[in-house]
Write an enzyme that holds these catalytic residues in place. Structure first.
Site, PDB file in Angstrom:
ATOM      1  N   LEU A 112      35.266  26.517  34.435  1.00 63.63           N
ATOM      2  CA  LEU A 112      36.522  26.843  33.778  1.00 63.63           C
ATOM      3  C   LEU A 112      36.340  27.014  32.273  1.00 63.63           C
ATOM      4  O   LEU A 112      36.940  27.900  31.656  1.00 63.63           O
ATOM      5  CB  LEU A 112      37.563  25.749  34.065  1.00 63.63           C
ATOM      6  CG  LEU A 112      38.946  25.941  33.428  1.00 63.63           C
ATOM      7  CD1 LEU A 112      39.547  27.276  33.821  1.00 63.63           C
ATOM      8  CD2 LEU A 112      39.867  24.793  33.815  1.00 63.63           C
ATOM      9  N   ASP A 152      26.978  17.096  22.099  1.00 63.92           N
ATOM     10  CA  ASP A 152      27.087  16.097  23.156  1.00 63.92           C
ATOM     11  C   ASP A 152      28.364  15.325  22.855  1.00 63.92           C
ATOM     12  O   ASP A 152      28.453  14.636  21.832  1.00 63.92           O
ATOM     13  CB  ASP A 152      25.869  15.169  23.129  1.00 63.92           C
ATOM     14  CG  ASP A 152      25.928  14.051  24.166  1.00 63.92           C
ATOM     15  OD1 ASP A 152      26.996  13.854  24.785  1.00 63.92           O
ATOM     16  OD2 ASP A 152      24.918  13.352  24.350  1.00 63.92           O
ATOM     17  N   ASN A 156      37.309  20.076  27.915  1.00 66.31           N
ATOM     18  CA  ASN A 156      36.912  20.553  29.228  1.00 66.31           C
ATOM     19  C   ASN A 156      35.618  19.922  29.740  1.00 66.31           C
ATOM     20  O   ASN A 156      35.406  19.826  30.945  1.00 66.31           O
ATOM     21  CB  ASN A 156      36.751  22.081  29.188  1.00 66.31           C
ATOM     22  CG  ASN A 156      36.101  22.623  30.433  1.00 66.31           C
ATOM     23  OD1 ASN A 156      36.718  22.699  31.492  1.00 66.31           O
ATOM     24  ND2 ASN A 156      34.830  22.999  30.314  1.00 66.31           N
ATOM     25  N   SER A 196      42.202  17.783  33.142  1.00 68.40           N
ATOM     26  CA  SER A 196      42.158  16.670  34.080  1.00 68.40           C
ATOM     27  C   SER A 196      41.793  17.230  35.449  1.00 68.40           C
ATOM     28  O   SER A 196      40.856  18.023  35.569  1.00 68.40           O
ATOM     29  CB  SER A 196      43.501  15.944  34.092  1.00 68.40           C
ATOM     30  OG  SER A 196      43.500  14.846  34.975  1.00 68.40           O
ATOM     31  N   TYR A 219      35.028   9.108  39.463  1.00 67.20           N
ATOM     32  CA  TYR A 219      35.594  10.333  38.900  1.00 67.20           C
ATOM     33  C   TYR A 219      37.105  10.182  38.740  1.00 67.20           C
ATOM     34  O   TYR A 219      37.674  10.523  37.694  1.00 67.20           O
ATOM     35  CB  TYR A 219      35.264  11.527  39.804  1.00 67.20           C
ATOM     36  CG  TYR A 219      35.801  12.842  39.298  1.00 67.20           C
ATOM     37  CD1 TYR A 219      35.218  13.474  38.193  1.00 67.20           C
ATOM     38  CD2 TYR A 219      36.884  13.465  39.910  1.00 67.20           C
ATOM     39  CE1 TYR A 219      35.714  14.691  37.728  1.00 67.20           C
ATOM     40  CE2 TYR A 219      37.375  14.674  39.452  1.00 67.20           C
ATOM     41  CZ  TYR A 219      36.787  15.283  38.363  1.00 67.20           C
ATOM     42  OH  TYR A 219      37.286  16.479  37.896  1.00 67.20           O
ATOM     43  N   LYS A 251      39.611  10.338  35.288  1.00 67.68           N
ATOM     44  CA  LYS A 251      40.746  11.250  35.126  1.00 67.68           C
ATOM     45  C   LYS A 251      42.083  10.506  35.053  1.00 67.68           C
ATOM     46  O   LYS A 251      42.986  10.923  34.325  1.00 67.68           O
ATOM     47  CB  LYS A 251      40.759  12.276  36.267  1.00 67.68           C
ATOM     48  CG  LYS A 251      39.564  13.221  36.267  1.00 67.68           C
ATOM     49  CD  LYS A 251      39.446  13.993  34.951  1.00 67.68           C
ATOM     50  CE  LYS A 251      38.320  15.014  34.989  1.00 67.68           C
ATOM     51  NZ  LYS A 251      38.198  15.782  33.728  1.00 67.68           N
ATOM     52  N   THR A 286      33.919  27.052  40.972  1.00 68.87           N
ATOM     53  CA  THR A 286      32.977  26.745  39.898  1.00 68.87           C
ATOM     54  C   THR A 286      31.802  25.974  40.501  1.00 68.87           C
ATOM     55  O   THR A 286      31.734  25.772  41.711  1.00 68.87           O
ATOM     56  CB  THR A 286      33.637  25.892  38.802  1.00 68.87           C
ATOM     57  OG1 THR A 286      33.901  24.573  39.325  1.00 68.87           O
ATOM     58  CG2 THR A 286      34.953  26.514  38.329  1.00 68.87           C
TER      59      THR A 286
END
Length: 283
Positions: free
Chosen positions: A19, A61, A88, A139, A153, A157, A188
């Protein structure tokens, strides 16, 4: 040929693929100016070649506060302002809570959560001084819906969602805006090459986690979401005078979130009497 534009300045992290890359391409095609914060600058060489006067690529980074301050300074000093910040950069860690190593867990949170904190804190003085700007937090449906095998993960988020909601209220008086983008499954590398697998597999968790592994394996390359369309939607949000705090992208994400909210509402209603029973008795 580039579209007409007012040449707004975008600072986007994680533009090597997915994205972030789609958004970077759309921003350049529109005629806007781009500062790309990416760990591998060579992945953006074609964007620099396309518009050398409008594209700056800075090796970054997001877990390094030094790197982050340097890229923010490159944007503010090089182009004079920052109109849109897109947090992102991130990746997925797939595996059970017990199956991931401490290093994997820390890396997940350092990039997906603390990386966002770093960029946001570094850019706020610029937005405050110019009394404008829009921060986009990438998110996920995973910021609203927890799934087995994605606990770390999801944690990254969910933290981002609460942080962003509070931030939106804080920055309103300085003229800045925040929009949380909640994509579903987009085509992606997130579920493919970019996915990190937990170091171990524990058989006791196979019934809950293996179906998720199989889902992503089968879905990779066939995701319903179009990154190019998502990029255009984010650009559109920059033009909205009253953009949403949360924007769900993809029909799959919308359905999952609606189902989760319905379950949550039903659970609240079921246990309402217990909830109220913990209050002091009315005099």
């Amino acid at each position: 040929m580039a579209e007409t534009s007012d040449g707004r300045v975008w600072l986007i992290t994680g533009t090597s693929s997915g994205l972030g890359r789609a958004l970077a391409e759309a921003v350049v095609a529109r005629g806007d100016r781009l500062v790309a914060a990416v760990r591998r600058p060579e992945t953006n060489d074609d964007l620099v070649a396309e518009a050398p006067d409008r594209v700056k690529v800075v090796r970054t980074d997001v877990t390094s506060t030094k790197d982050v301050h340097e890229v923010v300074e490159a944007a503010a000093q090089g182009f004079g302002r920052i109109d849109a910040v897109v947090n992102n950069a991130g990746f997925g860690l797939l595996g059970g809570v017990e199956e991931a190593t401490e290093d994997q867990i820390r890396s997940q949170l350092e990039v997906n959560t603390f990386g966002v904190f770093n960029v946001t804190r570094a850019v706020l003085p610029v937005l405050r001084a110019q009394r404008s700007g829009h921060i986009f937090m990438i998110s996920s449906v995973a910021g609203q819906f927890g799934a087995p095998g994605l606990a770390w993960y999801d944690a990254s988020k969910f933290a981002l969602e609460g942080f962003s909601e509070a931030l939106a209220a804080e920055v309103r008086p300085i003229g800045a805006k925040v929009t949380i983008i909640e994509p579903g499954n987009f085509r992606t590398k997130w579920a493919g090459d970019s996915m990190v697998m937990a170091a171990a597999r524990i058989g006791d968790y196979a019934p809950s986690i293996d179906p998720v592994r199989a889902l992503f394996s089968g879905l990779n390359g066939n995701q319903p979401g179009d990154p190019a369309k998502a990029a255009q939607t984010i650009i559109r949000m920059l033009d909205e005078p009253e953009p949403p705090l949360r924007l769900v992208l993809g029909g799959d994400a919308l359905e999952l979130i609606r189902q989760k909210l319905a379950r949550q509402t039903a659970e609240l209603d079921k246990w309402e009497s217990v909830t109220f029973s913990t209050d002091f008795d009315k005099a």
